[in-house]
Design a protein around this motif. Structure first.
Motif, PDB file in Angstrom:
ATOM      1  N   LEU A  93      45.189  30.545  -5.164  1.00 51.36           N
ATOM      2  CA  LEU A  93      43.755  30.813  -5.020  1.00 51.36           C
ATOM      3  C   LEU A  93      43.490  32.292  -4.759  1.00 51.36           C
ATOM      4  O   LEU A  93      42.443  32.813  -5.139  1.00 51.36           O
ATOM      5  CB  LEU A  93      43.173  29.958  -3.893  1.00 51.36           C
ATOM      6  N   GLY A  94      44.419  32.960  -4.113  1.00 49.07           N
ATOM      7  CA  GLY A  94      44.280  34.399  -3.934  1.00 49.07           C
ATOM      8  C   GLY A  94      44.508  35.152  -5.223  1.00 49.07           C
ATOM      9  O   GLY A  94      43.925  36.220  -5.452  1.00 49.07           O
ATOM     10  N   ARG A  95      45.350  34.591  -6.076  1.00 54.77           N
ATOM     11  CA  ARG A  95      45.642  35.219  -7.371  1.00 54.77           C
ATOM     12  C   ARG A  95      44.479  35.022  -8.344  1.00 54.77           C
ATOM     13  O   ARG A  95      44.016  35.954  -8.980  1.00 54.77           O
ATOM     14  CB  ARG A  95      46.923  34.589  -7.940  1.00 54.77           C
ATOM     15  N   ILE A  96      44.020  33.774  -8.510  1.00 55.77           N
ATOM     16  CA  ILE A  96      42.888  33.431  -9.375  1.00 55.77           C
ATOM     17  C   ILE A  96      41.992  32.491  -8.582  1.00 55.77           C
ATOM     18  O   ILE A  96      42.404  31.369  -8.252  1.00 55.77           O
ATOM     19  CB  ILE A  96      43.343  32.755 -10.681  1.00 55.77           C
ATOM     20  N   PHE A 110      36.975  24.228  -9.943  1.00 52.11           N
ATOM     21  CA  PHE A 110      36.030  24.649  -8.918  1.00 52.11           C
ATOM     22  C   PHE A 110      36.231  26.131  -8.605  1.00 52.11           C
ATOM     23  O   PHE A 110      37.332  26.532  -8.179  1.00 52.11           O
ATOM     24  CB  PHE A 110      36.232  23.835  -7.628  1.00 52.11           C
ATOM     25  N   PRO A 111      35.214  26.942  -8.816  1.00 52.68           N
ATOM     26  CA  PRO A 111      35.328  28.349  -8.400  1.00 52.68           C
ATOM     27  C   PRO A 111      35.389  28.433  -6.889  1.00 52.68           C
ATOM     28  O   PRO A 111      34.699  27.686  -6.183  1.00 52.68           O
ATOM     29  CB  PRO A 111      34.044  28.981  -8.955  1.00 52.68           C
ATOM     30  N   VAL A 112      36.212  29.335  -6.393  1.00 51.59           N
ATOM     31  CA  VAL A 112      36.418  29.457  -4.951  1.00 51.59           C
ATOM     32  C   VAL A 112      35.919  30.822  -4.498  1.00 51.59           C
ATOM     33  O   VAL A 112      36.376  31.859  -4.988  1.00 51.59           O
ATOM     34  CB  VAL A 112      37.911  29.301  -4.590  1.00 51.59           C
ATOM     35  N   SER A 113      34.980  30.802  -3.568  1.00 53.34           N
ATOM     36  CA  SER A 113      34.431  32.064  -3.052  1.00 53.34           C
ATOM     37  C   SER A 113      34.746  32.267  -1.581  1.00 53.34           C
ATOM     38  O   SER A 113      34.343  33.267  -0.988  1.00 53.34           O
ATOM     39  CB  SER A 113      32.904  32.086  -3.255  1.00 53.34           C
ATOM     40  N   SER A 114      35.462  31.319  -0.999  1.00 57.41           N
ATOM     41  CA  SER A 114      35.806  31.400   0.425  1.00 57.41           C
ATOM     42  C   SER A 114      36.674  32.614   0.719  1.00 57.41           C
ATOM     43  O   SER A 114      37.666  32.874   0.040  1.00 57.41           O
ATOM     44  CB  SER A 114      36.549  30.127   0.845  1.00 57.41           C
ATOM     45  N   GLY A 115      36.308  33.342   1.757  1.00 59.79           N
ATOM     46  CA  GLY A 115      37.090  34.521   2.133  1.00 59.79           C
ATOM     47  C   GLY A 115      38.483  34.172   2.601  1.00 59.79           C
ATOM     48  O   GLY A 115      39.450  34.872   2.284  1.00 59.79           O
ATOM     49  N   LEU A 116      38.618  33.035   3.329  1.00 57.11           N
ATOM     50  CA  LEU A 116      39.930  32.650   3.827  1.00 57.11           C
ATOM     51  C   LEU A 116      40.837  32.158   2.696  1.00 57.11           C
ATOM     52  O   LEU A 116      42.012  32.523   2.634  1.00 57.11           O
ATOM     53  CB  LEU A 116      39.788  31.552   4.886  1.00 57.11           C
ATOM     54  N   LEU A 117      40.297  31.361   1.798  1.00 54.60           N
ATOM     55  CA  LEU A 117      41.114  30.790   0.726  1.00 54.60           C
ATOM     56  C   LEU A 117      41.562  31.843  -0.278  1.00 54.60           C
ATOM     57  O   LEU A 117      42.589  31.679  -0.935  1.00 54.60           O
ATOM     58  CB  LEU A 117      40.349  29.673   0.011  1.00 54.60           C
ATOM     59  N   THR A 118      40.804  32.905  -0.427  1.00 57.95           N
ATOM     60  CA  THR A 118      41.181  33.971  -1.366  1.00 57.95           C
ATOM     61  C   THR A 118      41.743  35.200  -0.649  1.00 57.95           C
ATOM     62  O   THR A 118      41.963  36.231  -1.274  1.00 57.95           O
ATOM     63  CB  THR A 118      39.959  34.400  -2.202  1.00 57.95           C
ATOM     64  N   PHE A 119      41.991  35.058   0.642  1.00 54.72           N
ATOM     65  CA  PHE A 119      42.416  36.200   1.465  1.00 54.72           C
ATOM     66  C   PHE A 119      43.693  36.864   0.952  1.00 54.72           C
ATOM     67  O   PHE A 119      43.831  38.088   0.976  1.00 54.72           O
ATOM     68  CB  PHE A 119      42.619  35.724   2.906  1.00 54.72           C
ATOM     69  N   LEU A 120      44.626  36.075   0.468  1.00 55.80           N
ATOM     70  CA  LEU A 120      45.928  36.619   0.056  1.00 55.80           C
ATOM     71  C   LEU A 120      45.850  37.438  -1.227  1.00 55.80           C
ATOM     72  O   LEU A 120      46.823  38.076  -1.611  1.00 55.80           O
ATOM     73  CB  LEU A 120      46.942  35.486  -0.111  1.00 55.80           C
TER      74      LEU A 120
END
Length: 335
Positions: free
Chosen positions: A248-251, A160-170
């Motif tokens: 998730l922040g890394r990839i 699942f591609p993740v575009s959420s700002g919080l989940l990819t914040f790191l």
């Protein structure tokens, strides 16, 4: 001709320096630190791109997931246990977060539920180890198989591609004069500092080392061994949840097939960093250095166009050597 007082002072000074040298060489992080320094020097001399700001930044970014898993692994190994399922637990955390966010759930809800899953699975492993008195190797090996299957069943083996700002914040970066430092790297360093303080400056940390050294002796002096073991697995589970967030922040893709060798990488970092697989000796600083050694080795060999299979060979040799050194040190202390 020197006076007796001068000779005595010179002898005392030499003795102090000798004692300092012995303490430095006897430190558990001396060997890993030297190995890291030698690796950096060799790769800097043999490649023109290794010591650039962009490549050093890349190494740090690549280290965050393995480093956080290794932090949780360190806590468990200090109790004379091991966790073969930590990578699979983190992967399940990522797919829970990613799928929930993709299906319309709030980012915060997805993140917290992912954390809860990792925390629950870490605690479950600890509960089985403590309540049924089963070997941690067997328990976590079984947990590895179960969690891997659950992640595939939950996602239908889809990513699942993740575009959420919080989940990819790191994964966001801070630019420090051309050097990109991610929030994930800062969080990793903060987590190492907090756990390091807990292990060295609190009663709980003393109990962890005592249980790892000799659980029977720890029980005789009033330490609740099972409670300490359960708390170690619980805290490790929290580390795995943070590792899922870092991943998730890394990839920005939640992939049930991701990080398949992360459990072995984390064990490698812990062992190379000087923490004893037999429990009771080691610490998080060595684990941090061990994580960097693993990533520097892989990055440097890649920069030198060395086949990835040779990277695995080199890492395996380091692990065997580290365990052999630890075993020799234990035998010397027992004489």
């Amino acid at each position: 001709m020197p006076t007796p007082d001068a000779v005595s002072a010179q002898s005392a000074g030499t003795s102090r320096w000798s004692g300092l040298g012995q303490r430095i060489l006897g430190s558990r992080i001396a060997g890993p630190s030297l190995a890291l320094a030698i690796s950096v020097v060799i790769f800097s001399a043999t490649t023109s791109t290794f010591l650039t700001a962009s490549n050093v930044s890349l190494i740090l970014q690549q280290s965050v997931v393995v480093g956080m898993l290794a932090l949780g692994q360190t806590i468990i190994v200090l109790t004379a246990g091991i966790d073969l399922a930590n990578g699979a637990i983190a992967v399940l955390g990522t797919v829970v977060m990613g799928k929930l966010a993709m299906t319309g759930h709030h980012d915060t809800t997805a993140l917290l539920l992912g954390f809860a899953v990792c925390l629950a699975l870490g605690t479950l492993s600890g509960g089985v180890v403590t309540r049924l008195n089963l070997p941690p190797f067997i328990v976590t090996l079984g947990m590895l198989t179960i969690v891997t299957a659950v992640a595939r069943l939950y996602t239908g083996s889809q990513s699942f591609p993740v575009s959420s700002g919080l989940l990819t914040f790191l994964g966001r970066t801070v630019n420090l004069g051309g050097f990109a430092l991610t929030y994930g790297t800062l969080l990793l360093l903060a987590a190492f500092a907090v756990v390091g303080y807990m292990l060295t400056q609190t009663a709980w940390g003393t109990h962890v080392f005592a249980v790892g050294n000799d659980p029977n002796a720890a029980r005789l002096v009033g330490i609740k061994v099972k409670r300490v073991l359960l708390s170690a697995y619980l805290l490790a589970g929290l580390c795995y949840g943070i590792a899922a967030w870092l991943a998730l922040g890394r990839i920005a893709v939640a992939d049930p097939s991701g990080y398949q060798s992360a459990n072995l990488d984390s064990i490698t970092a812990v062992v190379i960093g000087g923490t004893s697989l037999f429990g009771g000796r080691g610490g998080v600083l060595g684990t941090l250095i061990g994580t960097l050694i693993v990533l520097v080795l892989r990055n440097g060999l890649t920069q030198a166009n060395i086949d990835s299979l040779y990277q695995d060979v080199a890492t395996g040799i380091l692990v065997i050597a580290a365990v052999a050194v630890d075993q020799l040190a234990r035998r010397r202390q027992q004489r």
